[in-house]
Motif scaffolding. Structure first.
Motif, mmCIF file in Angstrom:
data_model
loop_
_atom_site.group_PDB
_atom_site.id
_atom_site.type_symbol
_atom_site.label_atom_id
_atom_site.label_comp_id
_atom_site.label_asym_id
_atom_site.label_seq_id
_atom_site.Cartn_x
_atom_site.Cartn_y
_atom_site.Cartn_z
ATOM 1 N N GLU A 173 10.304 -4.724 -6.797
ATOM 2 C CA GLU A 173 11.653 -4.844 -7.357
ATOM 3 C C GLU A 173 12.538 -3.771 -6.756
ATOM 4 N N GLN A 174 13.814 -4.103 -6.641
ATOM 5 C CA GLN A 174 14.781 -3.138 -6.144
ATOM 6 C C GLN A 174 15.154 -2.211 -7.289
ATOM 7 N N VAL A 175 15.276 -0.911 -6.989
ATOM 8 C CA VAL A 175 15.587 0.094 -8.007
ATOM 9 C C VAL A 175 16.739 0.964 -7.528
ATOM 10 N N ASP A 176 17.337 1.677 -8.465
ATOM 11 C CA ASP A 176 18.420 2.602 -8.123
ATOM 12 C C ASP A 176 17.874 3.768 -7.311
ATOM 13 N N ALA A 177 18.685 4.250 -6.391
ATOM 14 C CA ALA A 177 18.310 5.423 -5.601
ATOM 15 C C ALA A 177 18.223 6.634 -6.529
ATOM 16 N N PRO A 178 17.244 7.498 -6.336
ATOM 17 C CA PRO A 178 17.108 8.682 -7.197
ATOM 18 C C PRO A 178 18.349 9.566 -7.198
ATOM 19 N N ASP A 179 19.073 9.585 -6.077
ATOM 20 C CA ASP A 179 20.273 10.425 -5.998
ATOM 21 C C ASP A 179 21.543 9.662 -6.378
ATOM 22 N N GLY A 180 21.395 8.407 -6.819
ATOM 23 C CA GLY A 180 22.544 7.612 -7.244
ATOM 24 C C GLY A 180 23.321 6.967 -6.112
ATOM 25 N N ASP A 181 22.914 7.173 -4.868
ATOM 26 C CA ASP A 181 23.591 6.600 -3.712
ATOM 27 C C ASP A 181 23.374 5.096 -3.691
ATOM 28 N N ARG A 182 24.418 4.324 -3.934
ATOM 29 C CA ARG A 182 24.289 2.868 -4.001
ATOM 30 C C ARG A 182 24.260 2.212 -2.612
ATOM 31 N N ASP A 187 0.825 -1.210 0.000
ATOM 32 C CA ASP A 187 0.000 0.000 0.000
ATOM 33 C C ASP A 187 0.859 1.260 0.000
ATOM 34 N N ARG A 188 1.899 1.270 0.809
ATOM 35 C CA ARG A 188 2.771 2.464 0.901
ATOM 36 C C ARG A 188 3.516 2.685 -0.413
ATOM 37 N N LEU A 189 4.046 1.621 -1.008
ATOM 38 C CA LEU A 189 4.740 1.767 -2.292
ATOM 39 C C LEU A 189 3.772 2.210 -3.380
ATOM 40 N N PHE A 190 2.537 1.743 -3.318
ATOM 41 C CA PHE A 190 1.533 2.157 -4.291
ATOM 42 C C PHE A 190 1.278 3.659 -4.186
ATOM 43 N N HIS A 195 10.801 -8.860 4.432
ATOM 44 C CA HIS A 195 9.487 -8.880 3.789
ATOM 45 C C HIS A 195 9.570 -8.367 2.347
ATOM 46 N N LEU A 196 10.427 -7.403 2.099
ATOM 47 C CA LEU A 196 10.619 -6.931 0.719
ATOM 48 C C LEU A 196 11.197 -8.047 -0.154
ATOM 49 N N ARG A 197 12.124 -8.815 0.386
ATOM 50 C CA ARG A 197 12.697 -9.933 -0.391
ATOM 51 C C ARG A 197 11.640 -10.997 -0.680
ATOM 52 N N ALA A 230 22.048 2.958 -0.303
ATOM 53 C CA ALA A 230 20.654 2.890 0.129
ATOM 54 C C ALA A 230 19.899 1.856 -0.713
ATOM 55 N N SER A 231 18.982 1.159 -0.073
ATOM 56 C CA SER A 231 18.170 0.135 -0.735
ATOM 57 C C SER A 231 16.787 0.715 -1.027
ATOM 58 N N TRP A 232 16.474 0.895 -2.315
ATOM 59 C CA TRP A 232 15.193 1.467 -2.740
ATOM 60 C C TRP A 232 14.357 0.396 -3.418
ATOM 61 N N TRP A 233 13.018 0.489 -3.222
ATOM 62 C CA TRP A 233 12.097 -0.512 -3.749
ATOM 63 C C TRP A 233 10.889 0.158 -4.377
ATOM 64 N N GLN A 234 10.315 -0.530 -5.369
ATOM 65 C CA GLN A 234 9.063 -0.080 -5.974
ATOM 66 C C GLN A 234 8.218 -1.297 -6.333
ATOM 67 N N LEU A 235 6.932 -1.045 -6.576
ATOM 68 C CA LEU A 235 6.041 -2.123 -6.988
ATOM 69 C C LEU A 235 6.350 -2.572 -8.409
ATOM 70 N N SER A 236 6.241 -3.851 -8.644
ATOM 71 C CA SER A 236 6.364 -4.405 -9.996
ATOM 72 C C SER A 236 4.990 -4.511 -10.646
ATOM 73 N N ARG A 237 3.965 -4.574 -9.812
ATOM 74 C CA ARG A 237 2.585 -4.672 -10.304
ATOM 75 C C ARG A 237 1.656 -3.994 -9.315
ATOM 76 N N ARG A 238 0.449 -3.664 -9.773
ATOM 77 C CA ARG A 238 -0.435 -2.831 -8.964
ATOM 78 C C ARG A 238 -1.758 -3.488 -8.580
ATOM 79 N N SER A 239 -2.086 -4.653 -9.097
ATOM 80 C CA SER A 239 -3.353 -5.272 -8.718
ATOM 81 C C SER A 239 -3.217 -6.793 -8.687
ATOM 82 N N PHE A 240 -4.126 -7.396 -7.924
ATOM 83 C CA PHE A 240 -4.117 -8.835 -7.726
ATOM 84 C C PHE A 240 -5.564 -9.304 -7.697
ATOM 85 N N THR A 241 -5.853 -10.390 -8.395
ATOM 86 C CA THR A 241 -7.205 -10.927 -8.423
ATOM 87 C C THR A 241 -7.138 -12.445 -8.314
#
Length: 178
Positions: free
Chosen positions: A58-67, A20-23, A47-49, A69-80
């Protein structure tokens, strides 16, 4: 039909909150998630793993390029899913329990709202209805509601400078006895 591993991954209460927070906020650093949930970074990382293994985040690059820090985003937005989708009795049981966990999550959010609503200036709403419908008509209602919510959400201009609050919407449509 969702793979049972996805359903198992998303039905955990903390994982659901992470989703929910990543969404709502988009890519987020693991430490920010830990602070938001008053949890240990190691626990949130675990839990992220688990969500990553299920293909949900999925793990993504930090917006500021700092390697560092561990950044995450959703790979998908719905589940049925439906418990009826699974031939295996064990998988059907897990899917039914995930459905129950999802309803508990929704009702917990509603109860939290009712506890704070007397002190809030924001207003929510409640709606319900009864009608006669075939299964195809009920499925069409679901499709139209999803399309309406997607259209409404897509029409919100977050760059207009207005103060916005997170909003949770849920509706259920199901056969019932009158």
């Amino acid at each position: 039909m969702e793979d049972i591993s996805v359903i198992t991954a998303i039905s955990h209460p903390l994982r659901r909150r992470i989703i929910d927070r990543l969404f709502m906020y988009g890519p987020t650093q693991v430490g920010v998630l830990a602070r938001a949930f008053e949890a240990q970074v190691g626990s949130v990382s675990h839990h992220l793993r688990m969500l990553q293994k299920a293909g949900v985040v999925e793990q993504v690059d930090a917006p500021d390029g700092d390697r560092r820090a561990s950044w995450w985003q959703l790979s998908r937005r719905s589940f049925t899913w439906s418990a009826d989708d699974y031939d295996s009795p064990a998988d059907a049981l897990m899917a039914r329990e995930a459905q129950r966990a999802n309803v508990r999550h929704q009702l917990d959010r509603l109860q939290r709202w009712y506890r704070i609503s007397p002190q809030s200036e924001a207003e929510g709403f409640s709606t319900d209805s009864l009608a006669w419908a075939t299964q195809a008509e009920l499925s069409e209602l679901q499709r139209r509601l999803n399309a309406l919510v997607d259209e409404w959400r897509g029409g919100i201009d977050r760059s207009d400078g207005q103060q916005r609050m997170p909003v949770f919407f849920f509706a259920h449509g199901f056969p019932t006895e009158v």
